[in-house]
Design a protein around this motif. Structure first.
Motif, PDB file in Angstrom:
ATOM      1  N   LYS A  55      -8.191   9.517  -2.429  1.00  0.00           N
ATOM      2  CA  LYS A  55      -7.171   9.611  -1.395  1.00  0.00           C
ATOM      3  C   LYS A  55      -7.704   9.131  -0.056  1.00  0.00           C
ATOM      4  N   ALA A  56      -8.955   9.492   0.259  1.00  0.00           N
ATOM      5  CA  ALA A  56      -9.562   9.066   1.519  1.00  0.00           C
ATOM      6  C   ALA A  56      -9.691   7.552   1.581  1.00  0.00           C
ATOM      7  N   ALA A  57     -10.042   6.928   0.448  1.00  0.00           N
ATOM      8  CA  ALA A  57     -10.177   5.471   0.406  1.00  0.00           C
ATOM      9  C   ALA A  57      -8.846   4.803   0.680  1.00  0.00           C
TER      10      ALA A  57
ATOM     11  N   LEU B 210       0.825  -1.204   0.000  1.00  0.00           N
ATOM     12  CA  LEU B 210       0.000   0.000   0.000  1.00  0.00           C
ATOM     13  C   LEU B 210       0.864   1.260   0.000  1.00  0.00           C
ATOM     14  N   LEU B 211       1.938   1.238   0.773  1.00  0.00           N
ATOM     15  CA  LEU B 211       2.839   2.389   0.820  1.00  0.00           C
ATOM     16  C   LEU B 211       3.533   2.593  -0.525  1.00  0.00           C
ATOM     17  N   LEU B 212       3.932   1.493  -1.160  1.00  0.00           N
ATOM     18  CA  LEU B 212       4.616   1.604  -2.442  1.00  0.00           C
ATOM     19  C   LEU B 212       3.685   2.133  -3.533  1.00  0.00           C
ATOM     20  N   SER B 213       2.413   1.746  -3.455  1.00  0.00           N
ATOM     21  CA  SER B 213       1.468   2.201  -4.477  1.00  0.00           C
ATOM     22  C   SER B 213       0.945   3.602  -4.197  1.00  0.00           C
ATOM     23  N   GLY B 214       1.128   4.072  -2.943  1.00  0.00           N
ATOM     24  CA  GLY B 214       0.623   5.390  -2.577  1.00  0.00           C
ATOM     25  C   GLY B 214       1.705   6.441  -2.531  1.00  0.00           C
ATOM     26  N   PRO B 215       2.228   6.737  -1.328  1.00  0.00           N
ATOM     27  CA  PRO B 215       3.197   7.825  -1.193  1.00  0.00           C
ATOM     28  C   PRO B 215       4.465   7.626  -2.016  1.00  0.00           C
ATOM     29  N   LEU B 216       4.952   6.405  -2.141  1.00  0.00           N
ATOM     30  CA  LEU B 216       6.221   6.173  -2.830  1.00  0.00           C
ATOM     31  C   LEU B 216       6.056   6.007  -4.332  1.00  0.00           C
ATOM     32  N   GLY B 217       4.832   5.725  -4.763  1.00  0.00           N
ATOM     33  CA  GLY B 217       4.526   5.707  -6.186  1.00  0.00           C
ATOM     34  C   GLY B 217       5.258   4.658  -7.002  1.00  0.00           C
ATOM     35  N   TRP B 218       5.503   3.490  -6.449  1.00  0.00           N
ATOM     36  CA  TRP B 218       6.164   2.432  -7.210  1.00  0.00           C
ATOM     37  C   TRP B 218       5.200   1.860  -8.251  1.00  0.00           C
ATOM     38  N   GLY B 219       5.752   1.110  -9.206  1.00  0.00           N
ATOM     39  CA  GLY B 219       4.950   0.551 -10.279  1.00  0.00           C
ATOM     40  C   GLY B 219       3.970  -0.495  -9.785  1.00  0.00           C
ATOM     41  N   ILE B 220       2.884  -0.640 -10.543  1.00  0.00           N
ATOM     42  CA  ILE B 220       1.835  -1.580 -10.151  1.00  0.00           C
ATOM     43  C   ILE B 220       2.321  -3.019 -10.223  1.00  0.00           C
ATOM     44  N   ALA B 221       3.311  -3.301 -11.090  1.00  0.00           N
ATOM     45  CA  ALA B 221       3.834  -4.661 -11.192  1.00  0.00           C
ATOM     46  C   ALA B 221       4.501  -5.085  -9.890  1.00  0.00           C
TER      47      ALA B 221
ATOM     48  N   GLY C 229     -18.385  11.221  -0.098  1.00  0.00           N
ATOM     49  CA  GLY C 229     -18.695  12.611   0.219  1.00  0.00           C
ATOM     50  C   GLY C 229     -17.470  13.460   0.514  1.00  0.00           C
ATOM     51  N   PHE C 230     -16.284  12.851   0.554  1.00  0.00           N
ATOM     52  CA  PHE C 230     -15.058  13.594   0.838  1.00  0.00           C
ATOM     53  C   PHE C 230     -14.633  14.419  -0.383  1.00  0.00           C
ATOM     54  N   ASN C 231     -13.811  15.442  -0.114  1.00  0.00           N
ATOM     55  CA  ASN C 231     -13.306  16.276  -1.206  1.00  0.00           C
ATOM     56  C   ASN C 231     -12.448  15.469  -2.174  1.00  0.00           C
ATOM     57  N   ASN C 232     -11.673  14.512  -1.638  1.00  0.00           N
ATOM     58  CA  ASN C 232     -10.823  13.656  -2.459  1.00  0.00           C
ATOM     59  C   ASN C 232     -11.107  12.202  -2.087  1.00  0.00           C
TER      60      ASN C 232
END
Length: 229
Positions: free
Chosen positions: A168-170, A35-46, A162-165
Motif C-alpha cells: 500500500k505504501a508503494a 493508478l486510481l483505477l488499479s488502486g481505490p476503484l479496483g478496476w480490472g488490470i486490462a 519497513g512499513f506495516n503495509n
C-alpha cells in the motif's frame, strides 16, 4: 491590408508551439487515472493496461516532437559536447527524459508482445490471414502490457519495505509521484498560456522536481528492461 490573426489563429499557434508539453501533461494525467483505477476503484488490470498503452503512445509522440525541434537538439548537444549545463539544457533534458520514461512501458509491451506473436505465428499449424495475424500481435502486446502494469518499482519497494503495509505504501509513493508530475506539467502550461516568464519556473523549481521524479521512476524502468530482455 494584411490579415490580422484572430483569437482562434492564436490558439492554434499556441497549441502547435506547446504540443509536446500538452501531450506529456495528458499522458501523465492518464497515468494517474490508471493508478486510481488499479488502486481505490479496483478496476480490472486490462483497463489499466489499455490506459498505460495510451499514455505511452502520447509520451512517444511528445518525445519525437521534442527531438525534431532544432533548438532542443542544439541545447542537448551543447550540454553534452561543450559542457553548457545551463537552465535551458536541464529543462530540455528533464522533458526528454520524462517522455522517454513514459514511452518505455508501451514500447516494451509492443516489442516483447511482437516477439511472442511472431513465434506463435511461425509455429502455428495453419496459415493465418492478415487480420488473424494482426489480432495475434495485438493480443500478445496487451498480455505483455498487463504484465508490465503488475511490475513493481524496485527502488520504491526497497524504500517502503519497513512499513506495516509495504504494498500500500508503494502505491501511495508512486501515485504521489504521478500527481506531482501532473502538477508541475500544469504549472508549465499555465505559465506559457499567460505569457509568464518561464525561465524562473519550469527551468528552475519545476525542472528540479521533475528531475527527482525521474530518479524515482528509474527503479521501475530497470525492472521493465529486465522483464523485456
Amino acid at each position: 491590408m494584411p490579415h490580422e490573426p484572430g483569437w482562434f489563429d492564436e490558439v492554434l499557434d499556441w497549441l502547435g508551439d506547446n504540443l509536446p508539453d500538452i501531450l506529456s501533461f495528458t499522458a501523465g494525467l492518464i497515468g494517474v487515472v490508471a493508478l486510481l483505477l488499479s488502486g481505490p476503484l479496483g478496476w480490472g488490470i486490462a483497463t489499466v493496461a489499455a490506459l498505460m498503452l495510451t499514455a505511452s503512445g502520447l509520451s512517444a509522440t511528445a518525445l519525437v516532437l521534442r527531438l525534431s525541434d532544432p533548438e532542443t537538439r542544439a541545447s542537448l548537444r551543447d550540454g553534452f559536447t561543450k559542457g553548457e549545463f545551463d537552465a535551458d539544457f536541464w529543462s530540455n533534458a528533464v522533458s526528454v527524459g520524462a517522455d522517454l520514461a513514459g514511452a518505455l512501458p508501451g514500447l516494451g509491451a509492443v516489442v516483447k508482445g511482437g516477439i511472442e506473436a511472431t513465434d506463435a505465428v511461425r509455429t502455428g499449424a495453419q496459415t493465418l490471414g492478415f487480420w488473424e495475424k494482426a489480432a495475434t500481435y495485438g493480443s500478445k502486446s496487451m498480455d505483455e502490457a498487463e504484465r508490465i502494469v503488475a511490475l513493481e518499482n524496485g527502488f520504491v519497494a526497497r524504500a517502503v519495505r519497513g512499513f506495516n503495509n509495504p504494498e500500500k505504501a508503494a502505491k501511495v509513493v508512486v501515485a504521489a509521484s504521478g500527481l506531482t508530475g501532473v502538477a508541475t506539467g500544469g504549472v508549465g502550461l499555465y505559465s506559457k498560456a499567460v505569457d509568464a516568464d518561464d525561465d524562473g519556473i519550469k527551468d528552475g523549481a519545476v525542472a528540479g522536481i521533475d528531475g527527482s521524479r525521474l530518479i524515482l521512476d528509474s527503479g521501475g524502468i530497470i525492472g521493465l528492461v529486465r522483464h523485456v530482455f
